[in-house]
Enzyme design. Sequence first.
Site, PDB file in Angstrom:
ATOM      1  N   LYS A 103       1.036  -0.990   0.227  1.00  0.00           N
ATOM      2  CA  LYS A 103      -0.419   0.216  -0.266  1.00  0.00           C
ATOM      3  C   LYS A 103       0.997   1.453  -0.197  1.00  0.00           C
ATOM      4  O   LYS A 103       2.268   1.284   0.357  1.00  0.00           O
ATOM      5  CB  LYS A 103      -0.165   0.202   1.593  1.00  0.00           C
ATOM      6  CG  LYS A 103      -2.107  -1.136   1.493  1.00  0.00           C
ATOM      7  CD  LYS A 103      -3.654  -0.585   1.842  1.00  0.00           C
ATOM      8  CE  LYS A 103      -4.102  -1.502   2.258  1.00  0.00           C
ATOM      9  NZ  LYS A 103      -5.592  -1.307   2.423  1.00  0.00           N
ATOM     10  N   HIS A 106       1.961   6.424   3.368  1.00  0.00           N
ATOM     11  CA  HIS A 106       1.659   7.738   3.329  1.00  0.00           C
ATOM     12  C   HIS A 106       2.689   8.966   4.381  1.00  0.00           C
ATOM     13  O   HIS A 106       4.078   7.651   4.743  1.00  0.00           O
ATOM     14  CB  HIS A 106       0.810   8.065   3.692  1.00  0.00           C
ATOM     15  CG  HIS A 106      -0.500   7.085   4.746  1.00  0.00           C
ATOM     16  ND1 HIS A 106       0.659   8.008   5.998  1.00  0.00           N
ATOM     17  CD2 HIS A 106      -1.133   6.389   4.830  1.00  0.00           C
ATOM     18  CE1 HIS A 106       0.139   6.810   6.807  1.00  0.00           C
ATOM     19  NE2 HIS A 106      -0.749   6.417   6.706  1.00  0.00           N
ATOM     20  N   HIS A 109       3.079   8.023   7.971  1.00  0.00           N
ATOM     21  CA  HIS A 109       4.287   6.927   8.104  1.00  0.00           C
ATOM     22  C   HIS A 109       5.604   7.601   8.650  1.00  0.00           C
ATOM     23  O   HIS A 109       6.693   7.204   9.104  1.00  0.00           O
ATOM     24  CB  HIS A 109       4.607   5.661   6.739  1.00  0.00           C
ATOM     25  CG  HIS A 109       3.478   5.227   6.627  1.00  0.00           C
ATOM     26  ND1 HIS A 109       2.807   4.741   5.686  1.00  0.00           N
ATOM     27  CD2 HIS A 109       2.793   4.055   7.848  1.00  0.00           C
ATOM     28  CE1 HIS A 109       1.883   3.861   6.183  1.00  0.00           C
ATOM     29  NE2 HIS A 109       1.814   3.932   7.211  1.00  0.00           N
TER      30      HIS A 109
END
Length: 494
Positions: A103, A106, A109
């Site tokens: 994933k 973003h 993180h």
Amino acid sequence: RHVADFQLSVASVLENHSVDCLAQDLQLQAQKLAEKLKCDAVVSEISTGPGTVNFTINRELLAKTVLQQVLKDGSEYGIKSELFSMVPRQKAVIEFSSPNIAKKFHIGHLRSTIIGNFIANLKAALGHEVTRINYLGDWGMQFGLLGVGFQQFGDKEKLKSSPLQHLFEVYVQINKAAEDENIKKLAADFFRKLEEHDEQTLSLWKQFRGFSIEEYIRIYKRLGVHFDEYSGESFYQEKSQEVLRMLEDKGLLQKTIKGTGVVDLSEKKDLSLYSTVMRSDGTSLYITRQVNLAAAIDRMNKHSCDTMIYVTDKSQSSHFQHLFQILKLMGYDWAERCQHVSFGLVQGMKTRRGEVVFLEDVLDEVRSRMLQNMASAKTTKEVEDPMETAEKVGLAALIIQDFRGLLSSDYQFSWDRALQSRGDTGVFLQYTHARLHSLEQMHGNEQLTDVNTSCLQEPDAISVLQHLLRYDEVLYRSSQDLQPKHIVSYLLTL
């Protein structure tokens, strides 16, 4: 006139603490008190202000004491302060960064990574024993989709060379096709096989995970971050079934009409506040409470730590409140020692290629922007490795911009502001640091044994010395509330 170093408010020591004490009375009391006090080797002057007695410290003694301490402790200056002598050494487990394989990585993180690293570094510097854990999103229904996607669009070579990018592309492609009932069925089959530990399926999943971790390690290295342990949701799948049994044995698991499993967290036990721990079909919820419960219990057994810290954005606050509450209900007293350090959201961080997809995009962007700034600045010296310099200075800029406010505050990110070479920025901090180093190189920096402090008496020198003297208090504050801003503003003032 210089400002005094210490001030005593007379009202705070008066016996009768009467609030209606008049200002001139206090003034009189202050003068009376001051007349009884004598200067000595430490205090060089005593004066009075409105209701206060003011003390000035012997300037030479101040300079001598601070410099001796700095020279003696070196890079451990401040850490050896007696402020910390009363703080017991602890074992801390810190979970941070925690991206999901395949994933988007973003911007949250990135915040989690640098904040978690700050907390771990601070605790380690203060002598605590720290274990850094990266808890990967590496399980769940999305891996059914990803597996099917890889079987259809995957490329073994690309998986090896840039796993995160490739898996993400595959995931996007298969998601477009996921409306198709046939694809849904294949994905469910793939995930079921994964849960049943089918060898072929599991070996593919292990490749996804293994290559991804290798790439993460390489990228984290650029950030100066390392982990002692990569764990993940996958690791706790089976243990999470045990947790459900434990919840049932303790009579904490209730079934709703729809068949979902919940734990009642309300005070009156009327289900006005509850936490869902199981889907009606008996499977574990995604990033589920029970997986996290299993992870917490397992970690406590394994590391028997004094404190367990989770670093995630503030949207997960209630999740962690529930987690700690359920642990308490299960009879684990150590739930009191668990802590969620939450942080706000960052708006507006885009790279030139558009939205942030991976951490690496951010690192490449900061490096290229910094290189550009260095090339156009008149004062930039020729450096041996401009790429590396640009990366390090750019990183400092990112981190300082992030750490200037309260962690819980949201902020608007700006490349231009972060990378300015003047003002309260990481670039300016690095620039000053470099200048100080070159002064040392020019004038030699061998250990001095006798220092003539009488030449450090001008007001600027004194205010630097007084500021240095406060460093341990700033460290102590940061160690108590885990906020980096105290240290950042201290450094910018310095």
